[in-house]
Write an enzyme that holds these catalytic residues in place. Sequence first.
Site, PDB file in Angstrom:
ATOM      1  N   TYR A  68     -12.425  -3.694  -3.475  1.00 47.14           N
ATOM      2  CA  TYR A  68     -12.965  -3.421  -2.143  1.00 47.14           C
ATOM      3  C   TYR A  68     -14.493  -3.418  -2.141  1.00 47.14           C
ATOM      4  O   TYR A  68     -15.112  -2.703  -1.343  1.00 47.14           O
ATOM      5  CB  TYR A  68     -12.412  -2.091  -1.623  1.00 47.14           C
ATOM      6  CG  TYR A  68     -10.974  -2.175  -1.134  1.00 47.14           C
ATOM      7  CD1 TYR A  68     -10.585  -3.163  -0.223  1.00 47.14           C
ATOM      8  CD2 TYR A  68     -10.014  -1.265  -1.559  1.00 47.14           C
ATOM      9  CE1 TYR A  68      -9.274  -3.240   0.236  1.00 47.14           C
ATOM     10  CE2 TYR A  68      -8.703  -1.338  -1.094  1.00 47.14           C
ATOM     11  CZ  TYR A  68      -8.339  -2.331  -0.199  1.00 47.14           C
ATOM     12  OH  TYR A  68      -7.051  -2.403   0.265  1.00 47.14           O
ATOM     13  N   HIS A 108      -2.040  -5.243   1.612  1.00 42.48           N
ATOM     14  CA  HIS A 108      -3.225  -6.077   1.410  1.00 42.48           C
ATOM     15  C   HIS A 108      -2.776  -7.508   1.141  1.00 42.48           C
ATOM     16  O   HIS A 108      -1.790  -7.718   0.423  1.00 42.48           O
ATOM     17  CB  HIS A 108      -4.049  -5.603   0.206  1.00 42.48           C
ATOM     18  CG  HIS A 108      -5.035  -6.647  -0.241  1.00 42.48           C
ATOM     19  ND1 HIS A 108      -6.268  -6.795   0.357  1.00 42.48           N
ATOM     20  CD2 HIS A 108      -4.941  -7.647  -1.162  1.00 42.48           C
ATOM     21  CE1 HIS A 108      -6.898  -7.827  -0.204  1.00 42.48           C
ATOM     22  NE2 HIS A 108      -6.119  -8.362  -1.129  1.00 42.48           N
ATOM     23  N   ASN A 152      -2.354   0.482   6.584  1.00 39.81           N
ATOM     24  CA  ASN A 152      -1.910  -0.755   7.218  1.00 39.81           C
ATOM     25  C   ASN A 152      -0.986  -1.622   6.352  1.00 39.81           C
ATOM     26  O   ASN A 152      -1.029  -2.849   6.402  1.00 39.81           O
ATOM     27  CB  ASN A 152      -3.121  -1.538   7.734  1.00 39.81           C
ATOM     28  CG  ASN A 152      -4.099  -1.875   6.612  1.00 39.81           C
ATOM     29  OD1 ASN A 152      -3.812  -1.642   5.452  1.00 39.81           O
ATOM     30  ND2 ASN A 152      -5.241  -2.442   6.970  1.00 39.81           N
ATOM     31  N   LYS A 175       0.832  -1.203   0.000  1.00 41.63           N
ATOM     32  CA  LYS A 175       0.000   0.000   0.000  1.00 41.63           C
ATOM     33  C   LYS A 175       0.872   1.261   0.000  1.00 41.63           C
ATOM     34  O   LYS A 175       2.082   1.196   0.287  1.00 41.63           O
ATOM     35  CB  LYS A 175      -0.936  -0.033   1.224  1.00 41.63           C
ATOM     36  CG  LYS A 175      -1.948  -1.191   1.183  1.00 41.63           C
ATOM     37  CD  LYS A 175      -3.002  -1.042   2.279  1.00 41.63           C
ATOM     38  CE  LYS A 175      -4.010  -2.170   2.226  1.00 41.63           C
ATOM     39  NZ  LYS A 175      -5.161  -1.929   3.146  1.00 41.63           N
ATOM     40  N   GLU A 216      -8.651 -12.344  -7.069  1.00 48.86           N
ATOM     41  CA  GLU A 216      -7.824 -11.133  -6.996  1.00 48.86           C
ATOM     42  C   GLU A 216      -6.611 -11.230  -7.916  1.00 48.86           C
ATOM     43  O   GLU A 216      -6.233 -10.243  -8.560  1.00 48.86           O
ATOM     44  CB  GLU A 216      -7.393 -10.903  -5.547  1.00 48.86           C
ATOM     45  CG  GLU A 216      -8.588 -10.520  -4.655  1.00 48.86           C
ATOM     46  CD  GLU A 216      -8.233 -10.362  -3.185  1.00 48.86           C
ATOM     47  OE1 GLU A 216      -7.059 -10.574  -2.816  1.00 48.86           O
ATOM     48  OE2 GLU A 216      -9.139 -10.001  -2.405  1.00 48.86           O
TER      49      GLU A 216
HETATM   50  P1  IDP Z   1      -8.037  -6.648   5.543  1.00 51.79           P
HETATM   51  O1  IDP Z   1      -7.192  -5.722   4.692  1.00 51.79           O
HETATM   52  O2  IDP Z   1      -7.396  -6.921   6.874  1.00 51.79           O
HETATM   53  O3  IDP Z   1      -8.451  -7.897   4.819  1.00 51.79           O
HETATM   54  P2  IDP Z   1     -10.783  -5.695   5.180  1.00 51.79           P
HETATM   55  O4  IDP Z   1     -11.844  -5.856   6.193  1.00 51.79           O
HETATM   56  O5  IDP Z   1     -10.842  -6.568   3.970  1.00 51.79           O
HETATM   57  O6  IDP Z   1      -9.369  -5.832   5.916  1.00 51.79           O
HETATM   58  O7  IDP Z   1     -10.803  -4.167   4.741  1.00 51.79           O
HETATM   59  C1  IDP Z   1     -10.110  -3.754   3.577  1.00 51.79           C
HETATM   60  C2  IDP Z   1      -9.338  -2.486   3.901  1.00 51.79           C
HETATM   61  O8  IDP Z   1     -10.259  -1.431   4.181  1.00 51.79           O
HETATM   62  C3  IDP Z   1      -8.428  -2.551   5.117  1.00 51.79           C
HETATM   63  O9  IDP Z   1      -7.173  -3.133   4.878  1.00 51.79           O
HETATM   64  C4  IDP Z   1      -8.306  -1.086   5.476  1.00 51.79           C
HETATM   65  O10 IDP Z   1      -7.349  -0.422   4.640  1.00 51.79           O
HETATM   66  C5  IDP Z   1      -9.705  -0.573   5.179  1.00 51.79           C
HETATM   67  N1  IDP Z   1     -10.578  -0.632   6.360  1.00 51.79           N
HETATM   68  C6  IDP Z   1     -11.187  -1.731   6.880  1.00 51.79           C
HETATM   69  N2  IDP Z   1     -11.938  -1.456   7.952  1.00 51.79           N
HETATM   70  C7  IDP Z   1     -11.824  -0.118   8.128  1.00 51.79           C
HETATM   71  C8  IDP Z   1     -12.385   0.802   9.097  1.00 51.79           C
HETATM   72  O11 IDP Z   1     -13.140   0.433  10.009  1.00 51.79           O
HETATM   73  N3  IDP Z   1     -12.036   2.119   8.963  1.00 51.79           N
HETATM   74  C9  IDP Z   1     -11.203   2.560   7.964  1.00 51.79           C
HETATM   75  N4  IDP Z   1     -10.655   1.739   7.036  1.00 51.79           N
HETATM   76  C10 IDP Z   1     -10.950   0.419   7.118  1.00 51.79           C
HETATM   77 MG    MG Z   2      -9.641  -8.066   3.188  1.00 42.97          MG
END
Ligand code: IDP
Ligand code: MG
Length: 141
Positions: free
Chosen positions: A49, A115, A112, A9, A126
């Site tokens: 997403y 991905h 974070n 990212k 994906e």
């Molecule tokens: P993951 O990346 O751990 O699989 P997902 O639930 O698939 O998490 O969410 C995709 C991405 O969306 C996350 O990596 C993060 O960048 C963003 N995201 C997820 N939940 C939140 C939230 O509650 N607030 C802001 N951004 C979020």
């Molecule tokens: Mg995810």
Amino acid sequence: MERTLIIFKPDCLNQRHVGNVIDRFEQAGFTIVGCKMTRLAPALLRAHYAHVADKPFYPALEAFMASRPVIVMALEGENVVQRVRDLLGPTDSRKAAKGTIRGDFGTDVTINVVHASDSDANARIELARFFAPYELYEVNG
Ligand code: IDP
Ligand code: MG
């Protein structure tokens, strides 16, 4: 053998942690079978997403992911999908343990580092979304 899709990212590139993250993947024994730098267009991000596209944070997530070119990578290994998720730690970097990639290099729940696909079925979808077949290689060793 399984494959998973990784996206380095924008924060990972901006903070120059790409080498550190690749090192963890290589130390774990995974093989790079595809890799390129690319800009993520809004339509591609909405597809990637889709499971969070109706959340209030989605516009900020899309803007973050499109803020600079990123690196996408295909990794291969035994049980690679789950093992990479374990190396990452949970979505929220602030809750991720030290020693995990997000715990060591991440900022918060959006910013974070990486991905990674969350299941073998999603990894296949994906990988096909981000790579043409000729960009993925059969690698021995
Ligand atoms: P993951 O990346 O751990 O699989 P997902 O639930 O698939 O998490 O969410 C995709 C991405 O969306 C996350 O990596 C993060 O960048 C963003 N995201 C997820 N939940 C939140 C939230 O509650 N607030 C802001 N951004 C979020
Ligand atoms: Mg995810």
